[in-house]
Design a protein around this motif. Sequence first.
Motif, short mmCIF file in Angstrom:
data_model
loop_
_atom_site.label_atom_id
_atom_site.label_comp_id
_atom_site.label_asym_id
_atom_site.label_seq_id
_atom_site.Cartn_x
_atom_site.Cartn_y
_atom_site.Cartn_z
N ILE A 1 0.89 -1.16 0.00
CA ILE A 1 0.00 0.00 0.00
C ILE A 1 0.93 1.22 0.00
CG2 ILE A 1 -2.03 1.07 1.07
CD1 ILE A 1 -2.15 -1.40 2.94
N ILE B 1 -1.57 -1.05 -4.07
CA ILE B 1 -2.72 -0.16 -3.90
C ILE B 1 -2.18 1.24 -3.58
CG2 ILE B 1 -4.85 0.27 -2.60
CD1 ILE B 1 -4.85 -2.70 -1.82
N VAL C 1 -2.86 5.26 -2.49
CA VAL C 1 -3.76 6.24 -1.88
C VAL C 1 -3.05 7.59 -1.89
CG1 VAL C 1 -4.98 4.60 -0.39
CG2 VAL C 1 -2.88 5.67 0.44
N ILE D 1 -9.76 3.13 1.15
CA ILE D 1 -9.58 2.58 -0.21
C ILE D 1 -10.94 2.19 -0.80
CG2 ILE D 1 -8.62 0.61 -1.50
CD1 ILE D 1 -6.32 0.65 0.69
N ALA E 1 -6.50 4.25 -5.72
CA ALA E 1 -7.53 4.76 -4.82
C ALA E 1 -7.16 6.19 -4.41
CB ALA E 1 -7.67 3.85 -3.61
#
Length: 607
Positions: free
Chosen positions: A363, A394, A396, A413, A449
Motif C-alpha cells: 500500500i 494499492i 492512496v 480505499i 484509490a
Amino acid sequence: MNLSEFLKKAEDKGFVKVIKEPLDVNLEIPHIAYIEVKKDNSKILLFKNPIDRKENIKYDIPVVMNCFANFEITEFIFGKHPDRIAKDIEEILHIKPPSSLYEKLSTLSKLFKVKNAFPKRSKKRGECQEIIYKEDKVNLDVIPILKTWEKDGGKFITAGQIYTISIDGQFQNLGLYRLQKLSKDKLIIHWQIHKDGSHFFNEYKKAGKKMPISIGIGGDPLYFWCGQAPLPPKIFELLLYGFIREENPILVKSITNDIYIPHDLDIVIEGEIDPNEFHPEGPFGDHTGYYTPVENFPVMTVKAITIRKNPIYMATVVGKPPLEDKYMGWATERIFLPLLRTTAPDLIDYHMPENGCFHNLLIAKISPRYKGHSKQIMHALWGVGQMSFLKHAIFVNKDAPPLTDYYRIAQHILNRLTEKSFLITEGIVDQLDHASYEELVGGKLGVDATGGEVEKTVEVLDDETVFDMIKELDPDITGLKQYMIETANPITVISVNKTKPVRIIFEKLKKFSRYLRIVIFVDEKDNDLNNPYMLIWRVTNNIDSLHDVWIEEIWGVDATGKSEIDGYKREWPEDVFCNKEVIHSLMDRKVIDVDDEFLKKFQIIRI
Ligand SMILES: Cc1cc2nc3c(=O)[nH]c(=O)nc-3n(C[C@H](O)[C@H](O)[C@H](O)COP(=O)(O)O)c2cc1C
C-alpha cells in the motif's frame, strides 16, 4: 558485537528466553520458535541442549532462534530506529556542493559515514577460524541443523549468509539463501533465478569452472539482515552493514578460498560448486506459508568447516505469518524507502503488511500531480530490483489514514474504487509464487484509490439473507461472510467446496449484483471466514490477477486453489502445518503455553 556478546546484552534487557530441556532439531525446536514469534512481545529463544533423537546425536552447539523477535529487539540490533537510517541514506543521496563552512562540515560528517561503510580486510585469522575441520574431518553433523516441517525434504540451514565472488574476483556478494543438507559434506543451494548468487554461478557455469563459496552462520545478527537486503547487483551488502553500524566491517580470508567473510562469525562452511552438479531440492515449507515443490539446484561440496570457540548456531523459521521476517521486513521497508524514491520520486510512503507476505501486497501513499500518475508509479515499482516481484499494489493519496491503521485504510480505499481504478498487467513474479499459471511470470494488479469518495450503489443485506439467497444458485457454495459493509464497496467472502471453476458460480451471482460488489472466493477447506488476517494471507498468495480477477458488474476474485479444472498445469502446493502430536506433546510438557484459540488464530495445526 559477536553473537554471544549480543545475546548477553539482550539477556540483560530481558529479551531472551533460555531453554535447557533437551529438544529435538527435528520439528520440536522449530515448532517452538514458530509459535513464540507469533506472540505479542515475543522473545529470542536460546536452546541450550539440541538433540536429534532419531540419529541419536547430542549436539555441543546451542541453537538461537528469533533474533529479530519483535520491533523493540529489531531496533536494538540496528542500534537506532530504521527511519533514522533511512534519513541518513536520504541525506547522502541528496548531498549538494557545500557553499558555506557550516555546510562543508556537515557534508564532511555525512561523507564520513560513507567512509565507515567499506569493509576492511584483515590479514589475521578470524575468531570464526579458531577451530578448523578440513578434508576427512569435515562433518556437517556437528551442526544442529533443523528440520522445520514434517514434509520438508530434509534438514535445512535457514540463516546461512552466502558469500560468493564474481568470476573476475571484482565483486563480492552476500545473499541469504537456504541450504539443504544432503550428506556429511554436501549442501544444495537454493538461490533463485533472479538472485545475485545465481547470476555469479551462471558466470562460472559458462566458463566451466568450479565456484568457490563460503557460508557464514551467526556473528552480529545484523549480518543476517544484510543478507536479505535487496541491494542492486554488484553492491556488497556489508557496505550497508558498515553504514548502519558506523564502523567498517572487519573481514578475514576464508581458509580454502579467496572469499572474505566477517571475522566474528560463529560457524563458516567453505566449499566449492561443480557447475554441472545439481540435485533435487525440497520440498520446503517456505515463507509464503506453502511448501515449495522439488526443483533442481546446484550442489556445494564442503571443503572446510571453521568455528569459533563456544559457537552458537543461528536459525530462523519461515511459514505462515507473523514470523521473524515481519520485523526484518519492517526494517527493510523503512530503510529502502529513500532508495525506492530514486525511481519513484513522488512516493511519499509505503507499507508491505506481513500477512501479504511482503511481495504479495503493497500500500503506497503518493502525491499525484497528473492523470495516470499512480499508474506510472505502479509500472516503476514493477520494474525495479526485487520490488518487481510485487503482485498487488494499492495507491492512496497523502491525506489517507496511516498505512498501518488497517481498518481505516481499508475503509478509505474501498470508498474510492470504481471499475476504472484497476490496472491488470503481466510481469515477473517471485520464483516461489505458486498462483501464476506459468512459472516466473504472472499477473500484476494495481489499484488506484487516489481519487475522491464514490457513491454507494450496492444494497447491503445481512449475511444470513445473502447466503440463503445465493446458496440456491450452486451446490458448491458452503458459506458467506461480508466485510466493510459500511463502505461504498463491501467485500463478500464466499467459501466453496469446489467441483468446477468458480468462474461458473461468479456468472450465476451476477443475478444478485444489486447486493454484491467485491466477491472473493476461497476454498472451504483450511479457511476460516471469520479470520480476516489469515484470509488476506490466503487471498494475496493465491491469485494471479490475469486469470483470477474479474472487473464486471460484480468484481470477482478467485482465491481458491487451482488445478487442471481451471486450466492450471503446475503442482498446486500444500499449506504448512505444525505436526499435531509434536505440538500436543510440547503443550503437555509445558514447553509451550498456548491454547487452542491461539493455534486456530494462526492456523498452526490443521483442524
Ligand atoms: C529467512 C529468509 C530466507 C530466504 N531464503 C531464500 C532462498 O532460499 N533463496 C533465495 O533466492 N532467496 C531467499 N531469501 C531472499 C533473499 O535473501 C533476498 O532476496 C536477498 O536480497 C538476495 O540477495 P541477492 O540479491 O544478493 O541475491 C530469503 C530471505 C529470508 C529473510
